[in-house]
Design a protein around this motif. Structure first.
Motif, mmCIF file in Angstrom:
data_model
loop_
_atom_site.group_PDB
_atom_site.id
_atom_site.type_symbol
_atom_site.label_atom_id
_atom_site.label_comp_id
_atom_site.label_asym_id
_atom_site.label_seq_id
_atom_site.Cartn_x
_atom_site.Cartn_y
_atom_site.Cartn_z
ATOM 1 N N LEU A 328 0.818 -1.205 0.000
ATOM 2 C CA LEU A 328 0.000 0.000 0.000
ATOM 3 C C LEU A 328 0.860 1.268 0.000
ATOM 4 C CD1 LEU A 328 -2.822 -0.980 2.540
ATOM 5 C CD2 LEU A 328 -2.882 -1.072 0.036
ATOM 6 N N ASN A 329 0.336 2.290 -0.672
ATOM 7 C CA ASN A 329 1.036 3.572 -0.761
ATOM 8 C C ASN A 329 -0.003 4.659 -1.045
ATOM 9 O OD1 ASN A 329 2.816 5.682 -1.058
ATOM 10 N ND2 ASN A 329 3.937 4.814 -2.783
ATOM 11 N N ALA A 330 -0.901 4.876 -0.075
ATOM 12 C CA ALA A 330 -2.068 5.726 -0.286
ATOM 13 C C ALA A 330 -1.701 7.161 -0.632
ATOM 14 C CB ALA A 330 -2.953 5.701 0.964
ATOM 15 N N LEU A 331 -0.582 7.661 -0.139
ATOM 16 C CA LEU A 331 -0.180 9.038 -0.413
ATOM 17 C C LEU A 331 0.757 9.147 -1.610
ATOM 18 C CD1 LEU A 331 0.335 10.409 3.231
ATOM 19 C CD2 LEU A 331 -1.734 10.399 1.816
ATOM 20 N N GLU A 332 0.982 8.032 -2.277
ATOM 21 C CA GLU A 332 1.791 7.997 -3.510
ATOM 22 C C GLU A 332 3.194 8.559 -3.291
ATOM 23 O OE1 GLU A 332 -0.585 9.134 -7.088
ATOM 24 O OE2 GLU A 332 -2.143 9.571 -5.605
ATOM 25 N N ALA A 333 3.783 8.232 -2.163
ATOM 26 C CA ALA A 333 5.137 8.706 -1.839
ATOM 27 C C ALA A 333 6.163 7.904 -2.621
ATOM 28 C CB ALA A 333 5.383 8.560 -0.346
ATOM 29 N N GLN A 334 7.141 8.579 -3.210
ATOM 30 C CA GLN A 334 8.081 7.888 -4.103
ATOM 31 C C GLN A 334 9.548 8.247 -3.896
ATOM 32 O OE1 GLN A 334 7.377 5.418 -5.978
ATOM 33 N NE2 GLN A 334 5.147 5.512 -5.828
ATOM 34 N N ARG A 335 9.854 9.155 -2.984
ATOM 35 C CA ARG A 335 11.264 9.532 -2.820
ATOM 36 C C ARG A 335 12.066 8.366 -2.233
ATOM 37 N NH1 ARG A 335 13.410 14.409 -3.420
ATOM 38 N NH2 ARG A 335 11.973 16.094 -3.966
ATOM 39 N N PRO A 336 13.336 8.250 -2.619
ATOM 40 C CA PRO A 336 14.190 7.214 -2.019
ATOM 41 C C PRO A 336 14.575 7.569 -0.589
ATOM 42 C CG PRO A 336 15.465 8.562 -3.554
ATOM 43 C CD PRO A 336 14.024 9.014 -3.678
ATOM 44 N N LEU A 378 7.455 10.577 6.519
ATOM 45 C CA LEU A 378 6.113 10.952 6.091
ATOM 46 C C LEU A 378 6.122 12.309 5.403
ATOM 47 C CD1 LEU A 378 2.947 10.606 6.224
ATOM 48 C CD2 LEU A 378 3.087 11.758 8.451
ATOM 49 N N LEU A 379 6.700 13.310 6.061
ATOM 50 C CA LEU A 379 6.709 14.660 5.509
ATOM 51 C C LEU A 379 7.490 14.737 4.206
ATOM 52 C CD1 LEU A 379 7.312 16.799 8.741
ATOM 53 C CD2 LEU A 379 5.133 16.223 7.647
ATOM 54 N N ALA A 380 8.559 13.951 4.101
ATOM 55 C CA ALA A 380 9.413 13.996 2.915
ATOM 56 C C ALA A 380 8.840 13.193 1.757
ATOM 57 C CB ALA A 380 10.804 13.477 3.266
ATOM 58 N N GLY A 381 7.831 12.376 2.009
ATOM 59 C CA GLY A 381 7.261 11.576 0.935
ATOM 60 C C GLY A 381 8.163 10.439 0.503
ATOM 61 N N ILE A 382 8.801 9.770 1.468
ATOM 62 C CA ILE A 382 9.694 8.657 1.147
ATOM 63 C C ILE A 382 8.866 7.405 0.873
ATOM 64 C CG2 ILE A 382 11.595 7.230 2.000
ATOM 65 C CD1 ILE A 382 12.433 9.673 3.703
ATOM 66 N N ARG A 383 9.275 6.634 -0.094
ATOM 67 C CA ARG A 383 8.536 5.439 -0.511
ATOM 68 C C ARG A 383 8.351 4.499 0.674
ATOM 69 N NH1 ARG A 383 9.787 0.447 -2.690
ATOM 70 N NH2 ARG A 383 12.009 0.926 -2.566
ATOM 71 N N PHE A 463 3.926 19.187 2.992
ATOM 72 C CA PHE A 463 3.231 17.896 3.044
ATOM 73 C C PHE A 463 1.723 18.088 2.923
ATOM 74 C CE2 PHE A 463 0.856 15.060 5.911
ATOM 75 C CZ PHE A 463 1.074 13.833 5.304
ATOM 76 N N LEU A 464 1.181 19.046 3.679
ATOM 77 C CA LEU A 464 -0.261 19.284 3.630
ATOM 78 C C LEU A 464 -0.706 19.774 2.256
ATOM 79 C CD1 LEU A 464 -0.798 20.959 7.119
ATOM 80 C CD2 LEU A 464 -1.497 18.658 6.439
ATOM 81 N N ILE A 465 0.071 20.689 1.679
ATOM 82 C CA ILE A 465 -0.282 21.205 0.351
ATOM 83 C C ILE A 465 -0.198 20.091 -0.688
ATOM 84 C CG2 ILE A 465 0.430 22.797 -1.473
ATOM 85 C CD1 ILE A 465 1.461 24.647 0.852
ATOM 86 N N ARG A 466 0.862 19.320 -0.634
ATOM 87 C CA ARG A 466 1.088 18.255 -1.624
ATOM 88 C C ARG A 466 0.006 17.181 -1.552
ATOM 89 N NH1 ARG A 466 5.814 16.997 0.123
ATOM 90 N NH2 ARG A 466 5.327 15.007 1.130
ATOM 91 N N ASN A 467 -0.557 16.967 -0.371
ATOM 92 C CA ASN A 467 -1.500 15.859 -0.186
ATOM 93 C C ASN A 467 -2.940 16.325 0.041
ATOM 94 O OD1 ASN A 467 0.142 13.245 -0.115
ATOM 95 N ND2 ASN A 467 1.315 14.571 1.265
ATOM 96 N N ALA A 494 5.605 28.679 -3.313
ATOM 97 C CA ALA A 494 6.910 28.961 -2.707
ATOM 98 C C ALA A 494 7.244 27.928 -1.631
ATOM 99 C CB ALA A 494 6.902 30.370 -2.116
ATOM 100 N N ILE A 495 6.255 27.537 -0.833
ATOM 101 C CA ILE A 495 6.477 26.519 0.203
ATOM 102 C C ILE A 495 6.880 25.189 -0.439
ATOM 103 C CG2 ILE A 495 5.284 25.095 1.935
ATOM 104 C CD1 ILE A 495 3.674 27.623 2.661
ATOM 105 N N LEU A 496 6.162 24.801 -1.488
ATOM 106 C CA LEU A 496 6.490 23.545 -2.169
ATOM 107 C C LEU A 496 7.877 23.603 -2.784
ATOM 108 C CD1 LEU A 496 3.102 22.745 -3.940
ATOM 109 C CD2 LEU A 496 4.158 21.451 -2.092
ATOM 110 N N ARG A 497 8.222 24.733 -3.388
ATOM 111 C CA ARG A 497 9.526 24.865 -4.045
ATOM 112 C C ARG A 497 10.652 24.771 -3.015
ATOM 113 N NH1 ARG A 497 8.244 28.850 -6.649
ATOM 114 N NH2 ARG A 497 9.013 30.517 -5.270
ATOM 115 N N GLU A 498 10.487 25.436 -1.870
ATOM 116 C CA GLU A 498 11.524 25.394 -0.845
ATOM 117 C C GLU A 498 11.693 23.977 -0.298
ATOM 118 O OE1 GLU A 498 12.677 27.426 3.466
ATOM 119 O OE2 GLU A 498 11.107 28.330 2.224
#
Length: 508
Positions: A328-336, A378-383, A463-467, A494-498
């Motif tokens: 399962l990967n409900a938030l579609e996190a993919q970072r290594p 979680l915040l970083a979106g790691i797989r 994290f909140l904006i992305r999800n 700007a938050i997402l870019r940073e």
């Protein structure tokens, strides 16, 4: 004709179902140290050493009872490296009418077990693991018809069925859960009690040498290995916890301090998970401490909830939802996974401390796992599968049945809320409130943005904006999403870019 009885490395209990009905004059116990179990993830050196040493001690205790033990050592030149291969060899050595084994703690091993009879041409009886308060069938009955699975409701049923901390049908103290009282920060002058640890004996020393030779490149250090490896030692560790740490366990179970990896936590999970202690005796001993006036209710209830509630619950959920649950990967996190999870080389003081504790002790208490290493992932979106493999590898108490739901469901919300009602996402403010880590950090926990801002602060809003698509309808996140809605598109971008710039700069 004899029965061949298989004992796995996490089944080191004289009361394991495999041994029920054993005929010491005829039956043979098979114990196997196999390469595939030491290498399916890159286990911490101390985790491998703990299991192998405890296995060897347990085999010696069985032999002292006059029980025949066929023991296959890891460095035996004839060792095939797998349970199936070693069972095949054992069936050639012993004339047996059937094989008896207790269900394992991992799905992949159960799949192999179910194939043994057909593959090897010998009847194989797989028995239920009776060491738990709730068998797998009991959890299935509880879960039937439920759209979500909240531990609190399961825990209340377990309290009623076990009678622990109960007065008739009502909980002692008038409430089921005292968690609100268990969130105090350690005072600066608080002295954390020393804990009972165990110097390696000759058997353990031999295992440590073997592990250092064979797994030199694995994560972790063996220098501080001092885990209980026998039932007698585990019972001593239990009594030490009851006397030294349980009285304040409740107050400080969420607290963190640099250089204090254990605080008031029990350190009993490795002994429980490999079978040296039973959950019933541990909970009963804690309850007895309450009734004797040795520990307050908030501490005893909080501790029993971790075992009777959470430990039983995650096992039930694991077996209910496997094998699909692991993917399962409900938030579609993919970072290594960032490299610092293995090296500890990071300017973030909280993560550096937690990973150093883990490297030295194969241990980090549950708040460090949930709110530091888990929260960052979680915040970083790691797989999720990479994070789960790391948790399974680095902790001495990690077996898949307990590790996977805790990591994938609780820490990462990758099951979409099946286990937890909301993601356990937090900014640096929580870490600052519950620890002393932030004062010695290269980043400033008070800053929300910019290169010196705490990364947890920068990543939280991203994290909140992305999800938003996945999480904005969650009622427990209504307040932070109102704040997100108040941000214009340029501010959100700007938050997402940073956040992305920071994460892209991490070595993986």
């Amino acid at each position: 004709m004899a029965v061949l009885r298989i004992i796995l490395g996490d089944q080191l209990s004289r009361h394991i179902a495999t041994l029920d009905g054993l005929d010491a004059g005829r039956d043979v116990v098979l114990m196997m140290e196999v390469a595939e179990e030491t290498a399916y993830v890159a286990h911490h050196k101390q985790k491998i050493a703990l299991v192998l040493s405890a296995m060897r001690h347990f085999a010696g205790e069985l032999r002292a009872e006059g029980i025949a033990v066929d023991y296959v050592a890891l460095d035996d030149p004839a060792n095939t490296g797998s349970f199936t291969g070693e069972l095949r060899r054992a069936l050639q050595r012993h004339r047996v009418e059937r094989v008896v084994v207790t269900e394992p703690g991992e799905w992949r091993v159960l799949v192999a077990m179910r194939g043994w009879a057909g593959l090897l041409g010998c009847p194989v009886e797989i028995r239920d693991d009776t060491r738990f308060f709730a068998g797998r069938a009991r959890f299935v009955r509880w879960a039937a018809g439920r759209r979500s699975f909240r531990m609190e409701y399961f825990y209340r049923e377990m309290r009623r069925e076990s009678g622990l901390l109960m007065q008739g049908d009502a909980p002692i103290g008038g409430q089921w859960n005292f968690d609100a009282e268990n969130r105090r920060r350690l005072p600066r002058d608080h002295v954390v009690p020393p804990r009972r640890r165990f110097a390696p004996d000759a058997i353990t020393a031999g295992v440590l040498a073997l592990v250092e030779r064979r797994f030199a490149g694995n994560f972790g250090s063996l220098a501080d290995f001092n885990w209980p490896v026998t039932r007698d030692q585990a019972l001593q560790a239990l009594e030490d916890f009851i006397a030294q740490a349980l009285p304040l366990f409740g107050d400080y179970q969420d607290a963190m301090r640099g250089g204090e990896p254990f605080v008031h936590h029990s350190l009993l999970a490795p002994s429980l998970n490999i079978g040296l202690l039973s959950p019933r005796e541990v909970c009963a001993r804690a309850e007895a401490a309450f009734h004797a006036g040795q520990a307050p209710l908030n501490a005893v209830e909080g501790f029993i909830r971790q075992i009777l509630g959470w430990r039983e619950y995650v096992r039930g959920l694991y077996w209910l939802k496997m094998p699909d649950y692991a993917a399962l990967n409900a938030l579609e996190a993919q970072r290594p996974l960032p490299a610092f999870y293995w090296s500890g080389d990071t300017p973030m003081a909280c993560l550096r401390h937690a990973i150093d504790h883990t490297r030295r002790h194969a241990y980090s208490h549950h708040i460090q796992r949930l709110m530091l290493t888990g929260n960052f992932a979680l915040l970083a979106g790691i797989r999720p599968q990479a994070v789960c493999d790391w948790y399974l590898a680095v902790y001495a108490d990690a077996f898949e049945w307990v590790e996977l739901p805790n990591t994938l469901g609780m820490a990462l919300f990758a099951d979409g809320g099946l286990l937890a009602s909301k993601p356990y996402a937090a900014s640096g403010a929580y870490i600052d409130r519950m620890s002393d880590f932030c004062g010695g950090c290269a980043y400033d926990v008070k800053l929300k943005s910019g290169p010196r801002a705490c990364p947890f602060n920068r990543l939280y809003w991203a994290f909140l904006i992305r999800n938003q698509r996945h999480l904005s309808a969650n009622p427990r996140l209504a307040m932070p999403y109102r704040q997100v809605a108040a941000m214009d598109a340029a501010r959100q971008a700007a938050i997402l870019r940073e956040a992305e710039d920071f994460l892209d700069g991490l070595e993986t």
